[in-house]
Design an enzyme around this catalytic site. Sequence first.
Site, mmCIF file in Angstrom:
data_model
loop_
_atom_site.group_PDB
_atom_site.id
_atom_site.type_symbol
_atom_site.label_atom_id
_atom_site.label_comp_id
_atom_site.label_asym_id
_atom_site.label_seq_id
_atom_site.Cartn_x
_atom_site.Cartn_y
_atom_site.Cartn_z
ATOM 1 N N GLU A 1 20.591 -12.318 5.945
ATOM 2 C CA GLU A 1 20.491 -12.577 7.388
ATOM 3 C C GLU A 1 21.565 -13.532 7.921
ATOM 4 O OE1 GLU A 1 15.881 -11.903 8.442
ATOM 5 O OE2 GLU A 1 16.234 -13.707 7.268
HETATM 6 C C1 ACM Z 1 14.431 -12.310 3.660
HETATM 7 O O1 ACM Z 1 13.248 -11.977 3.848
HETATM 8 N N1 ACM Z 1 15.186 -12.734 4.655
HETATM 9 C C2 ACM Z 1 15.030 -12.247 2.343
#
Ligand code: ACM
Length: 496
Positions: free
Chosen positions: A297
């Site tokens: 992310e």
């Molecule tokens: C995640 O759930 N961002 C690895």
Amino acid sequence: MPSPALVPLPADVSPTDAAGLRLTGAATVSGDPGAVAALRELVRLRTGLDLQPAPDGGTIALTVTGTGAAESYRLDADAAGIRIDGADAAGLFYGVQTVGQLIVGDADGWTVPAVAIDDAPRFGYRGVMLDVARHFHPVETVTAYIDRAASLKFNHLHLHLSDDQGWRIELRSRPELAARASGSGVGGGPGGFYTREDYRAIVAHAAAHHMTVVPEIDMPGHTHAVGLAYPALAADPVRDAAPDGELPRAGEPYTGIGVGFSSLHPADAAVHAFATDVFTELADLTPGPYLHFGGDEALGTDRAEYAAFVARVSGLIAGLGKTPIAWHEAGAAADLAPGTIGQYWSFVTPAADAADHARAFVAKGGRLILSPADAVYLDMKPSDDFPLGLTWAGGATSVERAYRWEPTDVVDGVAEGDILGVEAPLWSETVRSLDDIDALAFPRIAAAAEAAWSPATGTREERTWESFRARVGTLGPLWTTLGIRFPGSPEIAWTS
Ligand code: ACM
């Protein structure tokens, strides 16, 4: 003769018609001292009986044979006694956990049914993850979670030690992290961090339960807290990802639950020096083979800089003699260190590029840890009206959905041998205490244990949701005596 109810389902169980063992205070235990201590403690908790150690020839005999598959064991129980032969200390420990599940209470006392079990794990990596960054969890909570996970034959504890909301481990090389970046959490709580001694105590407790600690320092995203300690390393928040609409401010603690807005400056030499300090010290503190560097992310990070950065960090970790692990997005980087392990966290049916990214690790000689979020993210609500948890992974995750998936069916082209194992993460945006952990983890953690340990779905009559549902329901009394506050999921008929 029905098989005894065991979770995770063993590789091979043969119940017999013979009478079982009446377990009384007259029973004795002999053999491997560590296993004798573990079995006596488990029996004491479950039954109140204080079994006496015997030098040899005990009613219950516990032996490490030194032969056979890693972590495997053979268990034979009949009216005369119980014999467990572990291939190694871990196998013997797992045999002892199985005895804990075999004990049945009735009006006359305690019995272990007559049975022969040959058991060995399907996957060598069976993990749980605890997010200690969103809400900090003290050492005693972590060790209690280790006890719970080890009883279900998990052998790795992944600790998510840093995120936007806080940095949770003291490092001598970077003292400002614990001093300035640890004092908050989601909702503005007090935060906290592990001293180096705390971390070593967690590692030691895990090792005593045959679990390996996998520390994660997430970068280049999920790094807002780093900017509280070392402002020059962190980019300004780039995206309005906070659910209440507020963009986090550089230099101020972040107490929300948005994601994707933070990044280190991936091309800066000062950031590379930071990563070197952090992973060098973490490697020194960590006896296990893995260091996890996150990589998920990083939505605001330039793509080319992201790829160069994660490749560089994977090489740094490999150069420290450890095996790097990253969330699957890092598979986008062409130059990842060969053998880097990918942790897949998309859905059981992969979204967008997730399968390509996952396959890229395998193509570079790495393997995969499977954590499909809509099956094994234990922080998802188990039902829409559950007070804790989130719902972004395809809505509430029922126990049935947590059970009904098969590791080799997730990523096309990824075979059994490409899979290192299965891990069930528990993120802590809504999780403040051990009771909250228990409430979300149980009973779904047992479904993850079965995916990680037991033979593949379709290969055994009992490797089905219907069987699991019945078997897990019988664990209620054991879990209660172990102090686990599991919710009475309406999907399960619990034995009282
Ligand atoms: C995640 O759930 N961002 C690895």
